[in-house]
Write a protein that holds these residues in place. Structure first.
Motif, PDB file in Angstrom:
ATOM      1  N   CYS A 119       0.882  -1.161   0.000  1.00 10.89           N
ATOM      2  CA  CYS A 119       0.000   0.000   0.000  1.00 10.89           C
ATOM      3  C   CYS A 119       0.923   1.215   0.000  1.00 10.89           C
ATOM      4  O   CYS A 119       2.130   1.095   0.189  1.00 10.89           O
ATOM      5  N   TYR A 120       0.354   2.361  -0.231  1.00 11.18           N
ATOM      6  CA  TYR A 120       1.127   3.601  -0.279  1.00 11.18           C
ATOM      7  C   TYR A 120       0.512   4.611   0.677  1.00 11.18           C
ATOM      8  O   TYR A 120      -0.703   4.752   0.753  1.00 11.18           O
ATOM      9  N   VAL A 121       1.381   5.317   1.383  1.00 13.38           N
ATOM     10  CA  VAL A 121       0.958   6.432   2.225  1.00 13.38           C
ATOM     11  C   VAL A 121       1.275   7.696   1.433  1.00 13.38           C
ATOM     12  O   VAL A 121       2.429   7.948   1.096  1.00 13.38           O
ATOM     13  N   CYS A 122       0.256   8.464   1.120  1.00  8.23           N
ATOM     14  CA  CYS A 122       0.415   9.734   0.408  1.00  8.23           C
ATOM     15  C   CYS A 122       0.292  10.829   1.471  1.00  8.23           C
ATOM     16  O   CYS A 122      -0.758  10.972   2.093  1.00  8.23           O
ATOM     17  N   THR A 123       1.377  11.561   1.683  1.00  8.33           N
ATOM     18  CA  THR A 123       1.372  12.554   2.757  1.00  8.33           C
ATOM     19  C   THR A 123       1.702  13.938   2.233  1.00  8.33           C
ATOM     20  O   THR A 123       2.650  14.119   1.474  1.00  8.33           O
ATOM     21  N   LEU A 124       0.896  14.886   2.671  1.00  6.65           N
ATOM     22  CA  LEU A 124       1.142  16.311   2.456  1.00  6.65           C
ATOM     23  C   LEU A 124       1.449  16.888   3.824  1.00  6.65           C
ATOM     24  O   LEU A 124       0.720  16.630   4.789  1.00  6.65           O
ATOM     25  N   VAL A 125       2.538  17.621   3.935  1.00  3.76           N
ATOM     26  CA  VAL A 125       2.881  18.253   5.203  1.00  3.76           C
ATOM     27  C   VAL A 125       3.255  19.707   4.936  1.00  3.76           C
ATOM     28  O   VAL A 125       3.876  20.021   3.928  1.00  3.76           O
ATOM     29  N   GLU A 126       2.822  20.575   5.835  1.00  6.52           N
ATOM     30  CA  GLU A 126       3.219  21.982   5.790  1.00  6.52           C
ATOM     31  C   GLU A 126       4.357  22.130   6.794  1.00  6.52           C
ATOM     32  O   GLU A 126       4.106  22.210   8.004  1.00  6.52           O
ATOM     33  N   PRO A 127       5.606  22.107   6.336  1.00  7.68           N
ATOM     34  CA  PRO A 127       6.738  22.123   7.263  1.00  7.68           C
ATOM     35  C   PRO A 127       6.710  23.281   8.264  1.00  7.68           C
ATOM     36  O   PRO A 127       7.117  23.115   9.415  1.00  7.68           O
ATOM     37  N   GLU A 128       6.228  24.407   7.853  1.00  5.21           N
ATOM     38  CA  GLU A 128       6.230  25.582   8.727  1.00  5.21           C
ATOM     39  C   GLU A 128       5.338  25.402   9.956  1.00  5.21           C
ATOM     40  O   GLU A 128       5.643  25.890  11.031  1.00  5.21           O
ATOM     41  N   THR A 129       4.231  24.679   9.808  1.00  7.91           N
ATOM     42  CA  THR A 129       3.298  24.482  10.925  1.00  7.91           C
ATOM     43  C   THR A 129       3.275  23.045  11.433  1.00  7.91           C
ATOM     44  O   THR A 129       2.809  22.796  12.538  1.00  7.91           O
ATOM     45  N   GLY A 130       3.720  22.098  10.614  1.00  8.87           N
ATOM     46  CA  GLY A 130       3.650  20.685  10.970  1.00  8.87           C
ATOM     47  C   GLY A 130       2.301  20.058  10.692  1.00  8.87           C
ATOM     48  O   GLY A 130       2.089  18.875  10.952  1.00  8.87           O
ATOM     49  N   GLU A 131       1.367  20.831  10.159  1.00 10.01           N
ATOM     50  CA  GLU A 131       0.061  20.258   9.820  1.00 10.01           C
ATOM     51  C   GLU A 131       0.231  19.292   8.661  1.00 10.01           C
ATOM     52  O   GLU A 131       1.041  19.514   7.761  1.00 10.01           O
ATOM     53  N   SER A 132      -0.566  18.197   8.684  1.00 14.26           N
ATOM     54  CA  SER A 132      -0.403  17.188   7.648  1.00 14.26           C
ATOM     55  C   SER A 132      -1.724  16.533   7.292  1.00 14.26           C
ATOM     56  O   SER A 132      -2.682  16.556   8.053  1.00 14.26           O
ATOM     57  N   LEU A 133      -1.716  15.950   6.108  1.00 18.33           N
ATOM     58  CA  LEU A 133      -2.829  15.145   5.613  1.00 18.33           C
ATOM     59  C   LEU A 133      -2.213  13.894   5.003  1.00 18.33           C
ATOM     60  O   LEU A 133      -1.363  13.991   4.114  1.00 18.33           O
ATOM     61  N   SER A 134      -2.601  12.724   5.516  1.00 14.36           N
ATOM     62  CA  SER A 134      -2.103  11.461   4.980  1.00 14.36           C
ATOM     63  C   SER A 134      -3.265  10.627   4.475  1.00 14.36           C
ATOM     64  O   SER A 134      -4.309  10.548   5.130  1.00 14.36           O
ATOM     65  N   LEU A 135      -3.067  10.013   3.321  1.00 13.68           N
ATOM     66  CA  LEU A 135      -4.081   9.176   2.694  1.00 13.68           C
ATOM     67  C   LEU A 135      -3.434   7.849   2.324  1.00 13.68           C
ATOM     68  O   LEU A 135      -2.317   7.830   1.812  1.00 13.68           O
ATOM     69  N   LEU A 136      -4.132   6.745   2.552  1.00 14.99           N
ATOM     70  CA  LEU A 136      -3.624   5.436   2.185  1.00 14.99           C
ATOM     71  C   LEU A 136      -4.328   4.957   0.925  1.00 14.99           C
ATOM     72  O   LEU A 136      -5.556   5.055   0.823  1.00 14.99           O
ATOM     73  N   VAL A 137      -3.537   4.454  -0.011  1.00 13.99           N
ATOM     74  CA  VAL A 137      -4.080   3.942  -1.272  1.00 13.99           C
ATOM     75  C   VAL A 137      -3.390   2.627  -1.594  1.00 13.99           C
ATOM     76  O   VAL A 137      -2.326   2.320  -1.069  1.00 13.99           O
ATOM     77  N   ASP A 138      -4.009   1.835  -2.470  1.00 13.81           N
ATOM     78  CA  ASP A 138      -3.419   0.540  -2.812  1.00 13.81           C
ATOM     79  C   ASP A 138      -2.643   0.557  -4.121  1.00 13.81           C
ATOM     80  O   ASP A 138      -2.126  -0.468  -4.544  1.00 13.81           O
ATOM     81  N   GLY A 139      -2.538   1.704  -4.758  1.00  8.53           N
ATOM     82  CA  GLY A 139      -1.767   1.830  -5.983  1.00  8.53           C
ATOM     83  C   GLY A 139      -1.645   3.298  -6.353  1.00  8.53           C
ATOM     84  O   GLY A 139      -2.331   4.146  -5.784  1.00  8.53           O
ATOM     85  N   LEU A 140      -0.763   3.580  -7.297  1.00 11.41           N
ATOM     86  CA  LEU A 140      -0.538   4.961  -7.710  1.00 11.41           C
ATOM     87  C   LEU A 140      -0.636   5.086  -9.218  1.00 11.41           C
ATOM     88  O   LEU A 140      -0.083   4.271  -9.952  1.00 11.41           O
ATOM     89  N   ASP A 141      -1.336   6.106  -9.656  1.00 11.31           N
ATOM     90  CA  ASP A 141      -1.410   6.475 -11.061  1.00 11.31           C
ATOM     91  C   ASP A 141      -1.944   7.899 -11.132  1.00 11.31           C
ATOM     92  O   ASP A 141      -2.138   8.543 -10.098  1.00 11.31           O
TER      93      ASP A 141
END
Length: 169
Positions: A34-56
């Motif tokens: 599976c893949y963890v897709c993570t967006l992080v705002e380094p300045e604040t540490g806020e993040s959004l992570s999404l799990l998916v079973d493939g990438l395209d």
């Protein structure tokens, strides 16, 4: 405007061992991912992570739509990411409030999210999972814990050269 870093991390049923430690769990070499897709705002540490079973490109578009929904009303995000094929494809549907900024080729050391993966791996290190779904539950819980600890993410991702967008009081 929010400046975020984005990347994906592949995790699977093949065990992750810690160096210098004997595994405390039964291991079985199995190749489901599976893949963890993570967006992080380094300045604040806020993040959004999404799990998916493939990438395209379709999954990439979905991740960007989830980002847009996560943003506050009227907020715009600039996303720093690498040049993976599903990132640069003209087929990727980029939402109106999202802009993509690509890193130079072959430069993972410039990607702040790369420093998040060892933290995510804590959920799977030296552990055995019956199946991919059980592993994904553990990874999802770890991502929730990290999202509730923005200071840890900030410490790991706020490089000295990362542009500052927030006004300090």
């Amino acid at each position: 405007m929010r400046l975020l870093a984005y990347d994906e991390h592949r995790l699977g049923l093949k065990p992750v061992y810690r160096r210098g430690e004997r595994p405390l769990a039964v291991g079985a070499h199995r190749y489901r991912w599976c893949y963890v897709c993570t967006l992080v705002e380094p300045e604040t540490g806020e993040s959004l992570s999404l799990l998916v079973d493939g990438l395209d490109t379709e999954v990439m578009g979905w991740v960007l739509r989830e980002l847009e929904a996560w943003l506050g009303e009227g907020e715009e995000a600039w996303v720093v990411l690498d040049r993976a094929g599903w990132h640069v494809s003209p087929k990727v549907e980029v939402p109106e409030r999202v802009r993509l900024v690509f890193l130079p080729p072959y430069s993972p050391e410039l990607q702040p999210v790369e420093r998040v993966w060892p933290l995510v791996n804590e959920a799977v290190a030296n552990r055995y999972f019956r199946d991919l779904e059980e592993m994904m539950e553990g990874v999802a819980e770890r991502c929730r814990v990290l999202a509730q600890d923005p200071e840890t993410l900030r410490r790991h991702t706020l490089f000295h050269w990362w542009p500052r967008t927030k006004v300090s009081a």
